[in-house]
Design an enzyme around this catalytic site. Structure first.
Site, mmCIF file in Angstrom:
data_model
loop_
_atom_site.group_PDB
_atom_site.id
_atom_site.type_symbol
_atom_site.label_atom_id
_atom_site.label_comp_id
_atom_site.label_asym_id
_atom_site.label_seq_id
_atom_site.Cartn_x
_atom_site.Cartn_y
_atom_site.Cartn_z
ATOM 1 N N HIS A 146 40.777 36.185 44.626
ATOM 2 C CA HIS A 146 40.705 37.437 43.862
ATOM 3 C C HIS A 146 39.499 37.493 42.936
ATOM 4 O O HIS A 146 39.219 38.526 42.346
ATOM 5 C CB HIS A 146 41.992 37.624 43.054
ATOM 6 C CG HIS A 146 43.177 37.935 43.928
ATOM 7 N ND1 HIS A 146 43.671 39.202 44.080
ATOM 8 C CD2 HIS A 146 43.933 37.141 44.727
ATOM 9 C CE1 HIS A 146 44.693 39.179 44.920
ATOM 10 N NE2 HIS A 146 44.878 37.929 45.325
ATOM 11 N N ASP A 185 32.950 40.505 37.891
ATOM 12 C CA ASP A 185 34.361 40.767 38.195
ATOM 13 C C ASP A 185 34.564 40.715 39.700
ATOM 14 O O ASP A 185 33.748 41.285 40.442
ATOM 15 C CB ASP A 185 34.736 42.164 37.675
ATOM 16 C CG ASP A 185 36.161 42.218 37.162
ATOM 17 O OD1 ASP A 185 36.978 41.421 37.631
ATOM 18 O OD2 ASP A 185 36.450 43.056 36.286
HETATM 19 P P1 ADQ Z 1 41.950 40.994 36.514
HETATM 20 O O1 ADQ Z 1 40.870 40.176 35.940
HETATM 21 O O2 ADQ Z 1 43.204 40.953 35.777
HETATM 22 O O3 ADQ Z 1 42.244 40.636 38.016
HETATM 23 P P2 ADQ Z 1 41.571 43.943 37.188
HETATM 24 O O4 ADQ Z 1 41.213 44.042 38.603
HETATM 25 O O5 ADQ Z 1 40.829 44.899 36.353
HETATM 26 O O6 ADQ Z 1 41.310 42.510 36.545
HETATM 27 O O7 ADQ Z 1 43.092 44.196 37.074
HETATM 28 C C1 ADQ Z 1 43.676 44.430 35.875
HETATM 29 C C2 ADQ Z 1 45.035 45.097 36.056
HETATM 30 O O8 ADQ Z 1 45.688 44.974 34.815
HETATM 31 C C3 ADQ Z 1 44.893 46.568 36.377
HETATM 32 O O9 ADQ Z 1 45.786 46.916 37.393
HETATM 33 C C4 ADQ Z 1 45.228 47.260 35.062
HETATM 34 O O10 ADQ Z 1 45.948 48.438 35.237
HETATM 35 C C5 ADQ Z 1 46.052 46.239 34.325
HETATM 36 N N1 ADQ Z 1 45.726 46.323 32.888
HETATM 37 C C6 ADQ Z 1 44.567 46.132 32.310
HETATM 38 N N2 ADQ Z 1 44.625 46.348 30.989
HETATM 39 C C7 ADQ Z 1 45.880 46.680 30.729
HETATM 40 C C8 ADQ Z 1 46.597 47.011 29.513
HETATM 41 N N3 ADQ Z 1 46.053 47.058 28.312
HETATM 42 N N4 ADQ Z 1 47.898 47.253 29.637
HETATM 43 C C9 ADQ Z 1 48.482 47.211 30.835
HETATM 44 N N5 ADQ Z 1 47.871 46.925 31.979
HETATM 45 C C10 ADQ Z 1 46.588 46.643 31.916
HETATM 46 C C11 ADQ Z 1 41.720 39.708 38.991
HETATM 47 C C12 ADQ Z 1 40.207 39.704 39.168
HETATM 48 C C13 ADQ Z 1 39.737 41.117 39.471
HETATM 49 C C14 ADQ Z 1 40.462 41.642 40.703
HETATM 50 C C15 ADQ Z 1 41.967 41.486 40.567
HETATM 51 C C16 ADQ Z 1 42.689 41.831 41.850
HETATM 52 O O11 ADQ Z 1 39.572 39.223 38.010
HETATM 53 O O12 ADQ Z 1 38.345 41.147 39.672
HETATM 54 O O13 ADQ Z 1 40.177 43.005 40.850
HETATM 55 O O14 ADQ Z 1 42.305 40.150 40.236
HETATM 56 O O15 ADQ Z 1 42.258 41.050 42.901
#
Ligand code: ADQ
Length: 735
Positions: free
Chosen positions: A172, A380
């Site tokens: 991921h 990311d």
């Molecule tokens: P993350 O680093 O966690 O994931 P991201 O892909 O942005 O990053 O996912 C975050 C998730 O958390 C989103 O679905 C979002 O809705 C939720 N989220 C963020 N802030 C929030 C808040 N304040 N309250 C509630 N929910 C919140 C890792 C990798 C990423 C990759 C994903 C999936 O780092 O690059 O996209 O896995 O593979």
């Protein structure tokens, strides 16, 4: 834990965390489902497959009774098989190796990476612990889908206990360039761990490319269109950009509560006020301080936007036990205070900072309300927030500002793409977004939304699983052509029955393994004994067909009673006459024109060298840095191709060699001399290179042909190595 016996259609999802969270409140164990995108995506597969989860439940039981209780509840009610981790394991495997070594390194923060032997040991131990639960839960023919950087050793561990199983792995986070990856002291172990899978998936093509490059540079594995052959197994490497849960998104957008919340938010900040939004886990990879600094610069440069724009910055607490995260939190607090202190007024707070997790419903209301999403990670893997924002913009009225270093930028090219390290670029993008004409906003958003709606989480899950199945099918068809005992028996029995046998053998890579220097591949005693024994039999005619020069062939094999073909057929020594005869009669002045070109490449590519044959020239690059050699070989091939147009010369790209020789000469044409000699009742051809494909193609029906090694071929059978080929010859010579 009882075995859950079931059919081949069992899919086992293994990730660090289970899609449930266990906690304790007032002496009571509470189990709450926390389905991520993956669990949702899998729902669509559930009709076809039984899906089980293996992972950590996020809780350390107080005693064995509690542990047993949790275990039973999770298994019976949630199809979740828990891997319980101790506090020291969490500290070393999770916070340590996973989040202090791999996470920073893979996000290019190599200076933040720590390399602790004890943490690595714990990582190995916990991966083994996962394997243990898998062995208690799964059957050898199940499909396993392993997730993420916490479990990179697991594919190989599963492969060892269940060699026939189907294993997929998805990363991921980014896979870094090989220059960064090679910093890791345990790089080969990690690569080998991952290569136990049948399919290795990444978010983007770039990460897949980096992985293939590391496999080549560190382990010497070549790939063909993303497929690596390891022994007789195929490992496919591909990109699968993860999508979001579009159905849930649409359902929530239609929810009156969400709509009310959106309106409330807009009213609260003032209808005229533009909302800029960011949503992140609090992580240094997300570039939060850099973004705040860029916003500060925007405010200092654009006074006309004061009191007319508010930045809502939503951060979820994350990995608070790792010191870098604590320091980051302090830095963010300080920066927010500084900006609000410098620009804020009694009626306006420029940065609205919320440091807590919000339910997705609230999040989607905010996405809907925001005029701009500022998604600017330093690095990311994908970044789903960017996609969630686009999906929430049903009216297309919004602008996405996105870092080019987020994986999602590969799909969301219509966003305003920025480099977060260039503050002025971000400032300009914010200004451009604030003043963007409505029509442009709509047209950009429309294209992005269409793509996101189509390639959603369901599509992602299904295409990954389908791809595992396809890889297995290719594997099976390869297995089908692999020379097994049955095939061997068939060849041996035909051999025994026949009276006029033609045996056509390639030399390098077939009778003998490649060595660094071509002159080191002289026949060993056993090979000579075998060839002598086979060629002594009166019914046999042995021919060794090689690209090597005549002198070497004569020196190495001239004392054996067999026919020889040198330089792919420019020279033939045919029994019983046994004299070398030249097959070409072309002046070879051409060599003096080609030689300088090849010599130029020899000097530019360390480790490469030019071989001069009587009727050919070859540039070998077996001992060069693999990527440089490959790149230059393509370049040379293209150059020569143009140069040789309309000449009577031909260009050949063999195994780590580019060769120029006279047109019309190839192993097929040479083989023809021998095929026409008699009415053979047994023909066997062995070869490993694509130059041997001409030989295979020239064979009549009923002939046996075997390719040494894997890859596309005209041959009827595969055999894995020159060693296996030797074993076959031994059996032939004995019979
Ligand atoms: P993350 O680093 O966690 O994931 P991201 O892909 O942005 O990053 O996912 C975050 C998730 O958390 C989103 O679905 C979002 O809705 C939720 N989220 C963020 N802030 C929030 C808040 N304040 N309250 C509630 N929910 C919140 C890792 C990798 C990423 C990759 C994903 C999936 O780092 O690059 O996209 O896995 O593979």
């Amino acid at each position: 834990m009882g075995k859950n016996k079931s059919s081949k259609n069992k899919l086992i999802i293994i990730s660090n965390r289970l899609p449930v969270t266990v906690s304790r409140k007032k002496n009571q164990i509470i189990i709450k489902e926390s389905p991520g995108g993956l669990a949702t995506g899998l729902r669509s597969l559930k009709q076809k497959k039984k899906v089980l989860f293996i992972g950590w439940p996020g809780y350390i039981p107080r005693n064995s009774r509690e542990k047993k209780y949790i275990q039973e509840c999770l298994i019976n009610d949630h199809q979740c098989y828990p891997v319980f981790l101790s506090r020291p394991e969490l500290e070393k495997y999770y916070y340590g190796f996973s989040n202090r070594t791999i996470w920073p390194l893979f996000h290019y923060f190599s200076s933040l990476s720590t390399f602790e032997e004890l943490e690595w040991k714990s990582y190995q131990k916990v991966n083994q612990k996962f394997l243990h639960i898998i062995m208690e839960t799964a059957e050898p023919d199940n499909t396993f889908w392993v997730h993420d950087y916490h479990l990179m050793l697991l594919p190989e561990l599963i492969r060892k206990v269940f060699p026939e199983s189907s294993i997929g792995f998805f990363l991921h986070i980014p896979f870094p360039s090989s220059e960064i990856f090679r910093i890791l002291p345990w790089r080969t172990e990690i690569l080998e761990g991952l290569l136990g899978a049948d399919l290795i998936g990444f978010h983007t093509y770039e990460y897949a490319r980096h992985f293939l490059s590391s496999s080549l540079r560190l382990l010497g594995y070549e790939h063909e269109f993303g497929s690596i052959s390891i022994n007789n197994r195929i490992v496919r490497v591909d990109n699968f950009p993860m999508g979001i849960d579009v159905e849930k998104n649409n359902r929530l957008l239609a929810d009156p509560e969400v709509q009310r919340e959106t309106e409330h938010c807009r009213k609260l900040l003032g209808e005229e006020n533009k909302i800029i939004l960011s949503v992140d886990r609090l992580d240094y990879s997300k570039g939060i301080p850099q973004r705040l600094k860029a916003f500060e610069l925007f405010l200092s440069k654009n006074r006309e936007w004061h009191e007319k724009t508010t930045y809502i910055m939503l951060c979820v607490p994350s990995r608070t036990k790792v010191s870098h995260y604590r320091l980051l939190k302090e830095e963010i607090d300080r920066l927010v205070g500084k900006i609000n202190g410098r620009f804020g007024t009694a009626s306006w707070t420029p940065v609205n900072y919320i440091y807590r997790s919000r339910p997705f419903k609230k999040l989607i209301s905010l996405y809907s309300a925001a005029d701009i999403a500022l998604v600017t990670p330093v690095r990311d893997g994908m970044n789903l927030v960017a996609k969630e924002y686009v999906a929430a913009k049903k009216d297309h009225n919004g602008v996405l500002i996105l870092s080019g270093t987020a994986g999602s930028a590969e799909e969301l090219g219509e966003a305003l793409i920025v480099n977060i390290h260039n503050k002025n670029e971000v400032v300009d993008a914010i200004k451009k977004a604030l003043t963007m004409p409505q029509q442009e906003k709509i047209s950009r958003m429309k294209i992005m939304r269409k793509r996101i709606m189509e390639y959603d989480i369901k599509h992602w899950t299904q295409s990954f699983i389908k791809s595992i199945e396809e890889t297995k099918n290719i594997q099976a068809s390869r297995e089908h052509r692999k020379l097994n005992q049955h095939g061997k028996t068939e060849i041996l029995s035909q051999y025994k029955k026949s009276k006029k046998r033609l045996l056509l053998f390639d030399y390098d890579g077939t009778l003998i393994s490649f060595s660094k220097k071509p002159e080191d591949a002289r026949p060993d005693k056993e090979l000579k004994r075998l060839l002598i024994s086979l060629s002594k039999k009166t019914n046999n005619h042995v021919v060794i067909i090689s690209g090597r020069d005549r002198n070497t062939m004569e020196q190495w094999l001239g004392d054996i009673n067999c026919s020889l073909v040198a330089e792919h057929g420019s020279w033939l020594k045919i029994l019983p006459k046994g004299e070398w005869e030249r097959q070409v009669s072309i002046p070879f002045q051409w060599k003096y024109r080609i030689m300088p070109i090849l010599k130029n490449y020899e000097s530019r590519v360390p480790g490469s060298f030019v071989e001069e044959k009587e009727f050919g020239l070859a540039w070998h690059y077996r001992n060069t840095s693999p990527e440089l050699g490959k790149m230059r070989s393509h370049e040379l091939y293209d150059n020569l191709n143009e140069f040789l147009a309309n000449t009577s010369l031909q260009l050949m790209h063999g195994k780590k060699v580019i060769e120029v020789r006279i047109a019309g000469i190839n192993k097929g044409v040479s083989a023809d001399h021998f095929l026409r000699m008699k009415d053979w009742d047994f023909i066997l051809a062995l070869g490993d290179d694509w130059t041997d494909e001409d030989l295979f193609k020239a064979l009549p029906e009923g002939a046996f042909s075997i390719k040494i090694g894997y890859g596309p071929t005209e041959a009827g059978f595969y055999i894995e190595s020159p060693t296996a080929c030797r074993a076959l010859l031994r059996e032939l010579s004995k019979s």
